[in-house]
Design a protein around this motif. Structure first.
Motif, PDB file in Angstrom:
ATOM      1  N   UNK A  54      65.567  64.874  57.301  1.00  0.00           N
ATOM      2  CA  UNK A  54      64.163  65.034  57.709  1.00  0.00           C
ATOM      3  C   UNK A  54      63.234  63.830  56.868  1.00  0.00           C
ATOM      4  N   UNK A  55      61.948  63.721  57.028  1.00  0.00           N
ATOM      5  CA  UNK A  55      61.402  62.617  56.377  1.00  0.00           C
ATOM      6  C   UNK A  55      61.214  62.746  54.855  1.00  0.00           C
ATOM      7  N   UNK A  56      61.737  64.104  54.480  1.00  0.00           N
ATOM      8  CA  UNK A  56      61.675  64.034  52.953  1.00  0.00           C
ATOM      9  C   UNK A  56      62.935  63.852  52.483  1.00  0.00           C
ATOM     10  N   UNK A  57      64.063  63.628  53.287  1.00  0.00           N
ATOM     11  CA  UNK A  57      65.461  63.210  52.528  1.00  0.00           C
ATOM     12  C   UNK A  57      66.183  64.707  52.581  1.00  0.00           C
ATOM     13  N   UNK A  58      65.780  65.801  53.272  1.00  0.00           N
ATOM     14  CA  UNK A  58      66.470  67.201  53.296  1.00  0.00           C
ATOM     15  C   UNK A  58      67.269  67.067  54.361  1.00  0.00           C
ATOM     16  N   UNK A  59      68.781  67.289  54.255  1.00  0.00           N
ATOM     17  CA  UNK A  59      69.695  67.201  55.151  1.00  0.00           C
ATOM     18  C   UNK A  59      69.443  68.295  56.238  1.00  0.00           C
ATOM     19  N   UNK A  68      56.347  66.874  64.381  1.00  0.00           N
ATOM     20  CA  UNK A  68      57.020  67.448  63.396  1.00  0.00           C
ATOM     21  C   UNK A  68      57.149  68.992  63.905  1.00  0.00           C
ATOM     22  N   UNK A  69      56.084  69.420  64.710  1.00  0.00           N
ATOM     23  CA  UNK A  69      56.276  70.758  65.119  1.00  0.00           C
ATOM     24  C   UNK A  69      57.515  71.346  66.050  1.00  0.00           C
TER      25      UNK A  69
END
Length: 968
Positions: A845-850, A58-59
């Motif tokens: 990303x893992x939260x669905x943010x493009x 993630x970093x």
């Protein structure tokens, strides 16, 4: 036993028996469950091979340039999303190989917030801190102890403490790493940790909790203990959502969890990824908790017209429903026939978080297991109802006021009603308001429209007054009908409204535009915003740890007071605001006030700031720090309305306050005063009454002059209208589009409108599929021809929203060359070929943010944030509740067993006759009243010293600061 053998080894069988409580019972209840052939992995493998690698991925920054495939040597060429999936897949593969197919022991530690089988621990941060202080035997007044107890406050000792402010587990690691029993990782297996956590969840006394933590402390190193604390608090934040983890475990895992809320069932029924759920397995079932549909959030700036446009209105049916949003607990009721039960029926109650409440509200109509509700609702159902599932809200109703009261009173009211033998309670009681029926007489109703489900509800439920009632709704046809209803619920101190699409199906565990929340922030009760001075600050947690996340605002008592006057800078607490701030706003406030804050001392509160509460104990909404108004800033805030509250010194406060602007143009003495606010309030109320009168007149006129609907106009190929897209462009130049269906979400558009939109932006429209690599196939519902194309597995199918997103993004990037957005798996893809799955998932990303597309509006931002894990623990812990009351200044000194709760009392030595007996009696009184008896007067923290009557004169001369002498 060697890996790969078919029979479980002896240690694995013994471990499983301890973990699940008996193999024979499990075989009877779960005959097809998987079993592990070997012992579970060590606990430290979870963070060494899963948690820490996920956080590391993630970093890492997303690699620049074109996307590259990972080579055989590792993850260096993967996108962060691919790397995370790879980490999870490798851990699951290792488990299958080295342990077996029963992944449930690990899963309940990886996503503990979804584990419904283990009871709540009843432990919050401060309670765990006290336990750690005891097992490490550090002084409770030491700096390390204070760092853990005051974990939200920035560290005063070193940079490490400052960096962990708001991260309780991080603070614990700092303390534990100084005094470990083990430096290397321990030998506890995942099964042993689960067994011990089960024991921890079943004990309530602090002494027993300390013993269990001592066991962990002896067998774990500080890093292991830190992760254990995160598991207990259910605050993992490992960089991957439960949706991702469930999806990697099995393609149908999320669907099964949505209908069952049962992690054990997900792991045991779906252990083979090749075995898929049948159609009948994907619907909700009786006496099995499901994940309910949720209402979508809306941006504060959205107009009522825009909100209603998303509710799926059609030319033939423009209706939508308006319901009051209730301040209670979301609850589902299941009822089935049970010939052996008292009354012939068996009930189940579950909250939104899948907590079983049948013990409280009742399992039967009568008998020992009739609770606070079921014994009163025998006549609530029509005679032909054999089984039913109802969705609704459990609220507290005050029979004397004949009005709903706050959610915080629900459990108390339910317990009181459960113990009410006569059933004639005229005080507060639980009331179940039903707004949906999802199952009736063996028939699943979720595929039916809300209108049809409502008809089924009204045919099956008669209701019982103020026990179980059908929640009313208003059928509306125009956005103008929303505001009067919103004003009505605000006047009654309600939460707001929910707008619903009556043509919609029920969608498990989804927030979509079929149900929309409308909060009172839309209201404008004041002609202008309120400019108030900041007098206090509250530290946050998580990413806001160590800094102020919300502020206490006050009203000036006397603007004209000069320096030296008693009222100079004096303020009365008015409201607390924490919403609406951006990162830049926090930075600006911090920059203007840095170095001017002072810690709040409850014993010596500042005279210039008066908080709410009783005269002797004004400590309500006590801030962590305070600031002189002359050193402070002025905030412009907006609110829905004003309501009475004894939590603030004004005895009034703002309902739903929200920060709007930092008023750098105003001095502190130009902020709002008490007199100015009261004048403003009177003016607002007068204008509100006048507006209500005008609105009623206008409504009556509209009823007299009925209008006909406007005819539907469809744009042709010659004149292209692009209402959402702005001016025409060449974005789709070179692409061919095969539009197969209408658009359904987020707004409805016909096939013709979509084709016109494509043409307006340079695309070519075709009416059949082909092998053309530049062909884009578009669909938003699964018609026969769409399903046929899916089965051929030749083309990906794109949702129409991709077209809108491309147009919108090119409008944002003014001046840039036209470009196409990469597809986002969840948002843009209707059907995806297996070969392209990893490629498209890497675009978000893992939260669905493009990574490539700007968020369209606040609505999408809320949906993105809403998909992130939410961790709320509503378990009631009486001791933590008392401590919380004390922290906020709510003294319990009026109760006998708490009257000395904040005191540490020492007893003087004396040679007076009878003093030994009298002082011993007094010590018992102090202990009974919750106080602490010190060994001598010199002991740290002494607040009071008791002396004999004969020595009071001499002792007066010895009074020291902070210590009070009593005469006995």
């Amino acid at each position: 036993m060697a890996a790969g053998t078919d029979m479980p080894d002896t240690d694995a069988v013994r471990e499983e028996t301890l973990m699940y409580g008996g193999e024979e019972e499990l075989d009877t209840k779960y005959p097809n469950r998987p079993s592990n052939l070997h012992k579970t992995l060590p606990f430290h493998s979870l963070f060494n091979e899963l948690f820490d690698p996920l956080l590391d991925s993630q970093k890492k920054n997303r690699p620049a340039g074109p996307r590259r495939r990972a080579g055989p040597s590792g993850q260096s060429n993967m996108t962060p999303h691919e790397a995370r999936r790879n980490i999870i897949e490798r851990f699951i593969a290792k488990w299958r190989k080295e342990v077996g197919n029963d992944f449930y022991p690990a899963m309940r530690l990886i996503i503990p917030e979804k584990d419904r089988d283990r009871a709540m621990y009843g432990l919050k941060e401060k309670a765990i801190a006290k336990i750690l202080i005891k097992i490490t035997k550090i002084n409770k007044d030491s700096d390390d102890a204070k760092q853990m107890v005051n974990w939200k406050l920035p560290g005063q000792l070193n940079k490490a403490s400052a960096s962990t402010a708001g991260d309780f587990a991080g603070r614990c690691y700092e303390v534990l790493s100084k005094r470990p029993i083990r430096s290397e990782v321990g030998d506890m297996s995942i099964a042993e940790v689960n067994n011990t956590l089960d024991q921890l969840s079943q004990v309530g006394a602090e002494e027993q909790q300390v013993k269990i933590f001592q066991r962990f402390y002896r067998r774990m190193n500080p890093e292991e203990l830190t992760w254990l604390i995160r598991i207990i608090l259910r605050q993992m934040k490992i960089g991957a959502t439960e949706k991702t983890i469930l999806d990697i475990w099995h393609p149908d895992a999320e669907a099964l969890f949505n209908i069952s809320s049962n992690l054990r069932r997900v792991c045991w029924e779906l252990y083979d990824p090749k075995v898929r759920l049948d159609g009948e397995d994907t619907g909700i079932t009786l006496m099995q908790c499901f994940q309910p549909q949720l209402a979508a959030f809306q941006p504060k700036v959205a107009s009522f017209d825009k909100i209603v446009s998303k509710l799926g209105q059609t030319p033939d049916d423009d209706s939508f429903w308006i319901e009051e949003k209730l301040d209670g607990e979301r609850m589902q009721l299941h009822m089935i026939e049970d010939p052996g039960a008292p009354g012939g029926k068996l009930f189940g109650f579950w909250s939104r978080k899948a907590k079983d409440y049948a013990y409280l509200y009742g399992k039967h109509f009568q008998g020992d297991e009739a609770g606070a509700l079921t014994r009163f609702i025998k006549d609530a159902f029509t005679k032909n109802v054999r089984n039913i599932i109802l969705d609704g809200e459990m609220i507290t109703w005050d029979m004397e006021l004949d009005h709903i009261v706050g959610f915080g009173t629900l459990k108390t009211a339910a317990i009181s009603e459960k113990e009410n033998v006569t059933g004639t309670n005229t005080g507060q009681r639980p009331l179940f308001r039903v707004f949906d029926c999802l199952y009736l007489n063996d028939k699943l109703l979720t595929p039916y429209t809300l209108r049809d489900r409502r008809k089924a509800l009204q045919s099956a439920v008669k209701g019982v007054h103020r026990r179980l009632e059908i929640h009313p709704y208003i059928e509306a046809h125009s956005p103008t009908e929303i505001e009067p209803e919103l004003r009505k619920v605000v006047a009654e101190a309600s939460e707001g409204l929910v707008l619903k699409n009556p043509r919609s199906m029920y969608r498990l565990n989804e927030r979509n535009d079929d149900w929309v929340k409308v909060k009172p922030e839309y209201m404008s009760e004041f002609g202008e915003s309120l400019d108030c001075v900041v007098v206090g600050g509250y530290f946050g947690s998580g990413h806001r740890g160590g800094a102020h996340s919300s502020f206490l605002c006050g009203l000036l008592v006397n603007k004209k007071a000069k320096e030296g006057d008693p009222d100079y800078e004096k303020c009365l607490s008015f409201f607390k605001v924490g919403g609406g701030f951006s990162r830049e706003d926090y930075a600006a406030i911090r920059g203007r006030t840095e170095g001017k804050w002072r810690d709040w001392d409850a014993r010596r509160p500042p005279a210039i700031i008066e908080l709410g509460g009783h005269e002797q104990n004004r400590q309500h909404e006590r801030p962590d720090q305070w600031i002189h108004p002359s050193d402070s800033v002025v905030l412009e805030c907006k609110a829905a309305s004003v309501e009475a509250s004894d939590k603030f010194r004004m005895l009034l406060t703002l309902r739903f306050p929200r920060f709007k602007l930092l008023r750098t143009d105003k001095r502190w003495d130009q902020a709002l005063s008490t007199d100015e606010f009261l004048d403003l309030k009177a003016t607002a109320e007068r204008e509100h009454d006048e507006k209500e009168k005008e609105f009623k007149i206008e409504q009556s006129r509209r009823k007299k002059a009925r209008t006909t609907k406007k005819p539907l106009v469809v744009a042709g190929n010659d004149t292209v209208s692009t209402p959402y897209a702005g001016p025409a462009s060449k974005i789709f130049d070179g692409l061919s589009f095969y539009v197969m269906t209408d658009q359904l979400h987020p707004t409805k558009k016909s096939k013709a409108d979509l084709e016109a939109l494509v043409k307006a932006h340079g695309g070519k429209v075709v009416q059949r599929d082909s092998a053309d690599k530049n062909l884009v196939v578009v669909a938003d519902k699964r018609l026969v021809k769409v399903s046929s194309l899916e089965k051929r597995e030749t083309n990906n199918i794109v949702k129409p929203i991709w077209i809108e997103d491309c147009i919108r993004q090119n409008e944002v990037d003014v001046g840039a060359l036209p470009y196409l957005l990469p597809f986002e798996a969840n948002r843009h893809i209707f059907y995806l070929l297996d070969a392209d799955q990893m490629s498209y998932e890497a675009n978000v990303d893992e939260n669905g943010d493009s990574y490539a597309r700007d968020i369209a509006d606040v609505d999408e931002m809320r949906q993105t944030l809403g998909s992130m894990p939410k961790k709320f623990d509503r378990h009631f812990d009486s001791q933590s509740f008392v401590e919380q009351l004390e922290d906020h200044g709510n003294s319990l000194t009026h109760l006998k067993n708490y009257m000395f709760g904040n005191m540490k009392v020492a007893f003087a030595e004396s040679e007076d006759k009878g003093w030994e007996l009298e002082s011993q009696l007094a010590k018992n009184y102090v202990r009974f009243g919750g106080g602490t008896v010190a060994e001598n007067e010199e002991e740290a923290g002494v607040t009071h010293v008791v002396v004999p009557e004969s020595e009071k004169g001499a002792r007066r001369r010895e009074v020291s600061v902070g210590v009070i002498f009593w005469v006995f």
